[in-house]
Structures are given as structure tokens and as C-alpha cells.
Design a protein around this motif. Structure first.
Motif, short mmCIF file in Angstrom:
data_model
loop_
_atom_site.label_atom_id
_atom_site.label_comp_id
_atom_site.label_asym_id
_atom_site.label_seq_id
_atom_site.Cartn_x
_atom_site.Cartn_y
_atom_site.Cartn_z
N ASN A 57 0.84 -1.20 0.00
CA ASN A 57 0.00 0.00 0.00
C ASN A 57 0.87 1.24 0.00
O ASN A 57 2.10 1.16 0.08
CB ASN A 57 -0.93 -0.02 1.22
CG ASN A 57 -0.17 -0.05 2.53
OD1 ASN A 57 0.32 0.96 3.01
ND2 ASN A 57 -0.04 -1.25 3.11
N VAL A 58 0.22 2.40 -0.10
CA VAL A 58 0.95 3.66 -0.23
C VAL A 58 1.72 4.03 1.03
O VAL A 58 2.58 4.92 0.99
CB VAL A 58 -0.01 4.81 -0.61
CG1 VAL A 58 -0.63 4.57 -1.97
CG2 VAL A 58 -1.08 5.00 0.46
N THR B 50 6.93 2.28 -2.24
CA THR B 50 7.09 3.35 -3.22
C THR B 50 6.45 2.96 -4.56
O THR B 50 5.97 3.80 -5.30
CB THR B 50 8.57 3.67 -3.44
OG1 THR B 50 9.26 2.47 -3.83
CG2 THR B 50 9.20 4.23 -2.17
N ALA C 119 3.67 1.27 -4.88
CA ALA C 119 2.25 1.57 -4.74
C ALA C 119 1.98 3.06 -4.88
O ALA C 119 0.96 3.47 -5.45
CB ALA C 119 1.74 1.07 -3.38
N ILE C 120 2.90 3.87 -4.38
CA ILE C 120 2.74 5.33 -4.51
C ILE C 120 2.80 5.74 -5.98
O ILE C 120 1.98 6.55 -6.45
CB ILE C 120 3.83 6.07 -3.71
CG1 ILE C 120 3.65 5.81 -2.21
CG2 ILE C 120 3.80 7.56 -4.00
CD1 ILE C 120 4.76 6.39 -1.36
N GLU D 46 -0.37 4.66 -7.74
CA GLU D 46 -1.48 5.53 -7.37
C GLU D 46 -1.39 6.88 -8.08
O GLU D 46 -2.40 7.43 -8.53
CB GLU D 46 -1.50 5.74 -5.85
CG GLU D 46 -2.59 6.70 -5.37
CD GLU D 46 -3.99 6.23 -5.72
OE1 GLU D 46 -4.83 7.09 -6.05
OE2 GLU D 46 -4.25 5.01 -5.69
N THR D 47 -0.19 7.41 -8.21
CA THR D 47 0.02 8.69 -8.89
C THR D 47 -0.40 8.60 -10.35
O THR D 47 -1.11 9.47 -10.86
CB THR D 47 1.49 9.12 -8.79
OG1 THR D 47 1.86 9.24 -7.41
CG2 THR D 47 1.71 10.46 -9.49
N GLU E 297 -9.58 2.91 -2.02
CA GLU E 297 -8.87 3.69 -3.04
C GLU E 297 -9.85 4.42 -3.94
O GLU E 297 -9.72 5.62 -4.19
CB GLU E 297 -8.01 2.77 -3.91
CG GLU E 297 -6.71 2.33 -3.29
CD GLU E 297 -5.94 1.39 -4.21
OE1 GLU E 297 -4.78 1.11 -3.90
OE2 GLU E 297 -6.51 0.95 -5.23
#
Length: 297
Positions: free
Chosen positions: A54-55, A59, A61-62, A65-66, A157
Motif C-alpha cells: 500500500n501507499v 514506493t 504503490a505510490i 497511485e500517482t 482507493e
């Protein structure tokens, strides 16, 4: 368009709430958000450390997500023209018609509010709090991550992404448009654009946008007609409550609902797009204009 002029206090102004605009939602939603936080902490204590990526921990996952949020944002901005041009025209017509009758609608609900309708609309205002919605989304995401339930985390999310799009758009528009709230001004055409003043942040309704964004995400999870209807009925109650209790003009709610629906649709459309689909979005690299290909590969 008329400009609000200081002078004697109008009956509408006398009914203004005691707290500033950004304090009222915080106080209204705090007990529920705090309860959700306690539940999440309890889950964290008793759950083994096998959390899903996860976020908060990855990194990768970040970055994912971005990219995903950028793609959803692009669909959100393009949505009014492609593919919802017909819906945009219909919404514009409904907004314009409601705008003409804003003051009559306000006057219709004026007077002493008590009894069942007061209780119902109090509940509608409380559960439509945008901060509460963000807290619920965070609770879903955190619980799913801690318990390794990917579907729960993904629901959080989607909720969070739809809320950020809807709330972000309405926040900017509120300050730019600067429309006076019905409890602040006598005329529905009183504006103070670009001044970001409390009481002049009526259009569009963030409570309504946030509620419809969540309604779309939840409705997308079921094929049951009654389930979908229940989601949108709850969002509709939020909008009605804002008008009934003199927080917003009716046309504020119409635009807020459209923005929320558009935000929810952008999120679910992006996630349901087949692998390999791409979209083009503007960006800057080292200050120079450029374009980026966003999509699922």
C-alpha cells in the motif's frame, strides 16, 4: 449580476451559523471519524504483520497511485465533452432552469424547521460531510491494507480518488465563483468572485458533490437496481438537506451532483478500462510543455 453591499442585517443573514464554513463540517463529522479511527487502531493491534502492499509501505504503490489518479483526473476533465456531452447539455439546462427559481425555492423552505423533516435533514447534513467521507475512505483503505483484503483496500482507493476529484474541483470553483450563500445574501445573483470569503462559497455544493461521488462508486459495485437506487437516494437526501436548511441554493446542488457523478464515473471508467488503453494528458518537464501517455498496460 448584483454585488452584495453592506448594510442592515437581513433575516437571511441573521440565520447564519455561528461557526466558520470550514469548522462546521469538522465538528459535525468528528465523532464518527474518531470512532472509525479507534476501530482501525484496534485492527492494527490484533492483525499479524502481513499487510497488503500500500501507499504507506511501498514506493511502487505510490507510483501506481500517482499514475492512476492522473489518468482519472484526465478522464474527469474530458468527461463533460467526451463521452458525456449530451449529459452536459441536459445538466446545463437543468442548472439554468433551477437558477431562475432559486429564490422562490429558498422562500418555499423558509420559516421554522422542526419535527420529522428537521431530523431527517439534520441527518442528511451530518452524513454528507466531506471530511467524514474522506475518513470512511481512509478507514476502508487502511483496514484492507492491514488485513490483506485487497478488495476492501481497492474500494477505499476508489472512494478516496473520487472524493479528491469531486472535493478538489468544488473547492476551487467555490472561491473562483464566489456566490453568496442563501443565509448570507438576499439575492441569488450576489457574487464576490476570487475573494475566497466565508459566506460567498455557495456554488457548487461540496456536500452534494462528495455524496454523489461516493454514490457512484458504491452503485458501481452492485447490479441490483434497488441497491443502486438506495445509493443515489442517500446522495439526493444530502442535496435536499442543504437546500432545506438554507445552506445552499438549489442550483448549487444541481452542479454539485453533476461534479460528483462525473468524479465517480472517471474513477470507475479508468479502472474498468482494458489493459493497453491509453489517454494523453498535458504535463511539464523542466518547465517545458510536454504530453504524457497515461493508461493501463
Amino acid at each position: 449580476m448584483t454585488v452584495a453591499v453592506s448594510g442592515s442585517t437581513s433575516p437571511a443573514q441573521q440565520s447564519a451559523p455561528d461557526f466558520p464554513i470550514f469548522c462546521r463540517p469538522l465538528f459535525a463529522g468528528f465523532p464518527v471519524v474518531f470512532l472509525l479511527w479507534l476501530v482501525l487502531c484496534q485492527v492494527a493491534i490484533v492483525t499479524p504483520v502481513h499487510a497488503a502492499e500500500n501507499v504507506f509501505t511501498s514506493t511502487t504503490a505510490i507510483k501506481e497511485e500517482t499514475v492512476r489518479f492522473a489518468g482519472e483526473g484526465t478522464l474527469f476533465l474530458k468527461g463533460p465533452v467526451d463521452p458525456y456531452l449530451t449529459g452536459t447539455v441536459v445538466t446545463a439546462g437543468l442548472f439554468g432552469l433551477t437558477y431562475l427559481f432559486d429564490e422562490k425555492i429558498r422562500d418555499e423552505f423558509a420559516g421554522s424547521h422542526h419535527g420529522v423533516m428537521r431530523g431527517v435533514t439534520d441527518a442528511g447534513n451530518a452524513v454528507s460531510n466531506p471530511l467524514l467521507h474522506l475518513g470512511v475512505a481512509a478507514a476502508f483503505y487502511g483496514t484492507g491494507a492491514l488485513t490483506d483484503q485487497v478488495k476492501v483496500m481497492q474500494l477505499g482507493e476508489e472512494m478516496g480518488e473520487a472524493l479528491l476529484l469531486a472535493d478538489g474541483a468544488t473547492f476551487v470553483l467555490k472561491g473562483v465563483i464566489g456566490r453568496g450563500r442563501p443565509y448570507q445574501v438576499d439575492s441569488s445573483t450576489s457574487y464576490r468572485p476570487f475573494q475566497f470569503k466565508d459566506g460567498y462559497d455557495s456554488l457548487p455544493s461540496m456536500h452534494t458533490a462528495s455524496s454523489f461521488a461516493l454514490a457512484h462508486v458504491f452503485a458501481d459495485k452492485t447490479d441490483n437496481f434497488y441497491g443502486k437506487a438506495a445509493c443515489y437516494a442517500a446522495a439526493g437526501l444530502a442535496g435536499f438537506s442543504r437546500v432545506y436548511q438554507n445552506k445552499h441554493w438549489a442550483s448549487d446542488v444541481v452542479l454539485g451532483a453533476a461534479i460528483g457523478e462525473l468524479a465517480g464515473a472517471a474513477v470507475t471508467r479508468y479502472r474498468s478500462a482494458p489493459a493497453g488503453s491509453v489517454t494523453v494528458a498535458p504535463m511539464a518537464i523542466g518547465g517545458a510543455p510536454a504530453v504524457a501517455l497515461l493508461g493501463k498496460f
